[in-house]
Write a protein that holds these residues in place. Structure first.
Motif, PDB file in Angstrom:
ATOM      1  N   PRO A  77     -27.291 -21.284  57.050  1.00 39.35           N
ATOM      2  CA  PRO A  77     -27.073 -20.322  56.050  1.00 39.35           C
ATOM      3  C   PRO A  77     -27.503 -19.059  56.591  1.00 39.35           C
ATOM      4  N   MET A  78     -27.028 -17.794  56.251  1.00 40.00           N
ATOM      5  CA  MET A  78     -27.324 -16.475  56.342  1.00 40.00           C
ATOM      6  C   MET A  78     -28.448 -16.108  55.446  1.00 40.00           C
ATOM      7  N   ILE A  79     -28.868 -14.820  55.668  1.00 35.87           N
ATOM      8  CA  ILE A  79     -29.783 -14.376  54.693  1.00 35.87           C
ATOM      9  C   ILE A  79     -28.846 -14.286  53.188  1.00 35.87           C
ATOM     10  N   SER A  80     -29.844 -14.763  51.901  1.00 34.61           N
ATOM     11  CA  SER A  80     -29.087 -14.552  50.824  1.00 34.61           C
ATOM     12  C   SER A  80     -28.673 -13.173  50.339  1.00 34.61           C
ATOM     13  N   SER A  81     -27.923 -13.159  49.369  1.00 34.44           N
ATOM     14  CA  SER A  81     -27.535 -11.770  48.758  1.00 34.44           C
ATOM     15  C   SER A  81     -27.413 -11.638  47.556  1.00 34.44           C
ATOM     16  N   MET A  82     -26.997 -10.528  46.968  1.00 34.87           N
ATOM     17  CA  MET A  82     -26.869 -10.437  45.367  1.00 34.87           C
ATOM     18  C   MET A  82     -25.894  -9.417  45.264  1.00 34.87           C
ATOM     19  N   ASP A  83     -24.884  -9.758  44.532  1.00 30.85           N
ATOM     20  CA  ASP A  83     -23.510  -8.942  44.387  1.00 30.85           C
ATOM     21  C   ASP A  83     -23.641  -8.138  42.765  1.00 30.85           C
ATOM     22  N   HIS A  84     -22.972  -7.174  42.838  1.00 34.58           N
ATOM     23  CA  HIS A  84     -22.965  -6.428  41.594  1.00 34.58           C
ATOM     24  C   HIS A  84     -21.363  -6.255  41.111  1.00 34.58           C
ATOM     25  N   LYS A  85     -20.945  -7.324  40.225  1.00 35.02           N
ATOM     26  CA  LYS A  85     -19.452  -7.353  40.334  1.00 35.02           C
ATOM     27  C   LYS A  85     -18.786  -6.489  39.267  1.00 35.02           C
ATOM     28  N   ARG A  86     -19.418  -6.048  38.191  1.00 36.32           N
ATOM     29  CA  ARG A  86     -18.938  -5.028  37.188  1.00 36.32           C
ATOM     30  C   ARG A  86     -18.915  -3.827  37.710  1.00 36.32           C
ATOM     31  N   ALA A  87     -17.993  -2.923  36.795  1.00 37.77           N
ATOM     32  CA  ALA A  87     -17.760  -1.738  37.562  1.00 37.77           C
ATOM     33  C   ALA A  87     -18.836  -0.705  37.367  1.00 37.77           C
ATOM     34  N   PHE A  88     -19.570  -0.949  36.030  1.00 31.92           N
ATOM     35  CA  PHE A  88     -20.433   0.297  35.711  1.00 31.92           C
ATOM     36  C   PHE A  88     -21.915  -0.217  35.515  1.00 31.92           C
ATOM     37  N   ASP A  89     -22.728   0.813  35.422  1.00 32.20           N
ATOM     38  CA  ASP A  89     -24.177   0.545  35.420  1.00 32.20           C
ATOM     39  C   ASP A  89     -24.495  -0.447  34.316  1.00 32.20           C
TER      40      ASP A  89
END
Ligand code: AMP
Ligand code: GLY
Length: 423
Positions: free
Chosen positions: A206-218
Motif C-alpha cells: 500500500p502507498m501512503i493513505s489519502s483523503m479525497d474531497h469529492k463535492r464541488a463546493f466548501d
C-alpha cells in the motif's frame, strides 16, 4: 529507455513528473497528454481509448515500457493488446480491470470471499428493483453496474429519489449500458479513506493513505465531482486500521482475484469507509486515483519506474516502496461551472514552484505559446511540508498565485483532516 504514459489528466502529469526522475528513462511520451505537460513529455496525438493506435505507436517507436493510467483503456484491454505486441506494461489486464469495470462483479467477489462491504442486491429487471425499494432501508445507495465517469452512484434520501434513480438508470439509460444492471446497497457511515496499492498479483504494497474531497463546493456541498482536492496521509487511517485493512481487505482481495484466474498487476485503489463496524470497501478502482495521485506520488521516495517494473514482472516482494513521513495537500483549480457546464480557452499563468511544490496540469492546451484552459478540472496545485497544516497553507498560497480568470477552487481542502488530527 523509452516509456509511454496513456492518459491526459493531472494524475498522468504526476506520474510523468515522477518517472522523469528515473535515470533509466531517456524519453517519455504522453498519449495524448495535454499542452501543460509539453515540458515533461513528448505529446502524441493518439487517444487513450484508441487501443489500435496505442499499439501502433508503441511498436513503431520501439517503446520499452507503457503505463496505462485511466480506467477506460484498462477495461477495454489496452494492456492485453500491448503485451501481445511485446510491450511491457504497468496496469492490469482486462480480466482484472473488471474489478472497477463492473460493480456487480466486485460486489459478488467481496461476498464470495468475505471481504467487508455494504450489504447489497443486484437487479437486471426494473420492476423487481422498484419492488425491492418499497421496503428497503432509507437512505439507500443505487449504483450503475458499469463505468459512469464517477457519476453512477446515487445516495437516495427518500423512497421517491431511489425510484427515480432506478428509472433513470434502467429505463432512461442515462449511463447507457452501464445501467442495465444496478446494485442497491446499504448506506454506510464513517470517514472515507483512499488507499492506492502496488500489487503484482501476490504481494501488495500500500502507498501512503489519502483523503479525497469529492463535492464541488466548501463544506461538502454541491454535486459529486472527480475530486476537488486531496491530502495525505489521511488521519483516520491509523496503524491499527491499516493492519486490519491488510488482513481483512487487501490480501483477501489480491488472493481472491488470483483464485478467480484474474491476477491483478498494477495499482489497485481501495475506496474505504471506516464504519463503526470496521473498515469496509466502498469501491475498487483498477488504477491510480485522481487527484489522490497528486499527493501520493510526490511523497514517494522510491524510484517509481523501479517499482512499476517490479509490479509488472511479479517481483514486488524484492522491491522497496518507501514514502516520506511528510504531508501533502493538492488543491484543484477547476473551470467555473464544473462539473456541469463550463467554458474553456482561458489563459493560465503558472507561478514558479520549488522543491516542495508542484503544479500538475489536468486540462489545458497550448495555443501559440500560451497555455489555455481546456477541461473541467484544469490544475492540481500540490505542496509538501513537515505537517499537514503547513502543506495546506502552502498549497493555497501557491494556488492564489495562479492566473486563471475562469477558475474556482474549494477553500477548505484539508480542514476535515486537520480537525481529525487534533482529536
Ligand atoms: P463511488 O463512485 O462508488 O466512489 O461512490 C461515490 C461516493 O458515494 C463515495 O465516495 C461515497 O461517499 C458514497 N457512497 C458510495 N457507496 C456508499 C455506501 N454504501 N454508503 C454510503 N456512501 C456511499
Ligand atoms: N478521486 C477518485 C477517483 O479517482 O476515482
Amino acid at each position: 529507455m523509452k516509456v509511454m504514459v496513456v492518459g491526459s489528466g493531472g494524475r498522468e502529469h504526476a506520474i510523468i513528473k515522477k518517472l522523469k526522475l528515473s535515470n533509466e528513462i531517456d524519453e517519455i511520451f504522453a498519449l495524448p497528454g495535454n499542452g501543460g505537460m509539453a515540458e515533461d513529455a513528448t505529446l502524441v496525438n493518439v487517444g487513450a481509448k484508441d487501443i489500435e493506435g496505442l499499439v501502433k505507436f508503441a511498436t513503431e517507436n520501439s517503446i520499452d515500457f507503457a503505463v496505462v493510467a485511466p480506467d477506460d483503456p484498462l477495461v477495454l484491454g489496452a494492456v492485453d493488446a500491448l503485451n501481445e505486441a511485446g510491450i511491457e506494461c504497468f496496469g492490469p489486464k482486462a480480466n482484472a480491470a473488471i474489478i472497477e469495470g463492473s460493480k456487480v462483479f466486485s460486489k459478488n467477489l467481496m461476498k464470495k470471499y468475505n471481504i467487508p462491504t455494504a450489504q447489497y442486491e443486484v437487479f437486471s429487471d426494473m420492476e423487481t428493483a422498484l419492488d425491492y425499494i418499497k421496503t428497503a432501508p432509507i437512505p439507500t445507495v443505487i449504483k450503475a453496474d458499469g463505468l459512469a465517469l464517477g457519476k453512477g452512484v446515487i445516495i437516495a434520501q427518500t423512497r421517491e429519489e431511489a425510484e427515480d434513480a432506478i428509472r433513470s438508470m434502467m429505463q432512461d439509460k442515462v449511463f447507457g449500458d452501464s445501467g442495465s444492471n444496478v446494485v442497491v446497497e446499504e448506506f454506510l457511515t464513517g470517514p472515507e479513506v483512499s488507499v492506492l496499492a502496488f500489487t503484482d498479483g501476490n504481494v501488495v504494497k500500500p502507498m501512503i493513505s489519502s483523503m479525497d474531497h469529492k463535492r464541488a463546493f466548501d463544506n461538502d456541498e454541491g454535486l459529486n465531482t472527480g475530486g476537488m482536492g486531496t491530502v495525505a496521509p489521511n488521519p483516520y487511517y491509523t496503524s491499527a486500521v491499516a493492519e486490519e485493512c491488510m488482513e481483512k481487505i487487501f490480501l483477501p482481495t489480491i488472493r481472491a482475484m488470483k483464485a478467480e484466474g484474474r491476477e491483478f498487476r498494477g495499482c489497485l485503489y481501495f475506496g474505504l469507509m471506516i464504519t463503526p463496524n470496521g473498515p469496509k470497501v466502498i469501491e475498487y478502482n483498477c488504477r491510480f486515483g485522481d487527484p489522490e495521485t497528486q499527493v501520493v506520488l510526490p511523497l514517494l521516495e522510491s524510484d517509481l519506474f523501479t517499482v512499476m517494473k517490479a509490479t509488472a514482472r511479479g517481483e514486488l516482494d524484492k522491491t522497496e516502496v518507501k514514502f516520506s513521513d511528510k504531508s501533502a495537500c493538492c488543491v484543484i483549480l477547476a473551470s467555473k461551472g464544473y462539473p456541469v457546464k463550463y467554458e474553456s480557452g482561458f489563459e493560465l499563468t503558472l507561478p514558479e514552484t520549488d522543491a516542495d511544490s508542484e503544479i500538475f496540469v489536468a486540462g489545458a492546451k497550448l495555443d501559440g505559446g500560451k497555455l489555455l484552459s481546456a477541461g473541467g478540472r484544469v490544475l492540481g496545485v500540490t505542496a509538501i511540508a513537515d505537517d499537514l497544516k503547513t502543506a495546506v497553507e502552502n498549497a493555497y498560497t501557491l494556488t492564489d498565485k495562479v492566473g486563471f480568470e475562469n477558475g474556482f477552487c474549494r477553500r477548505d481542502i484539508g480542514q476535515r483532516a486537520l480537525k481529525a488530527e487534533v482529536k
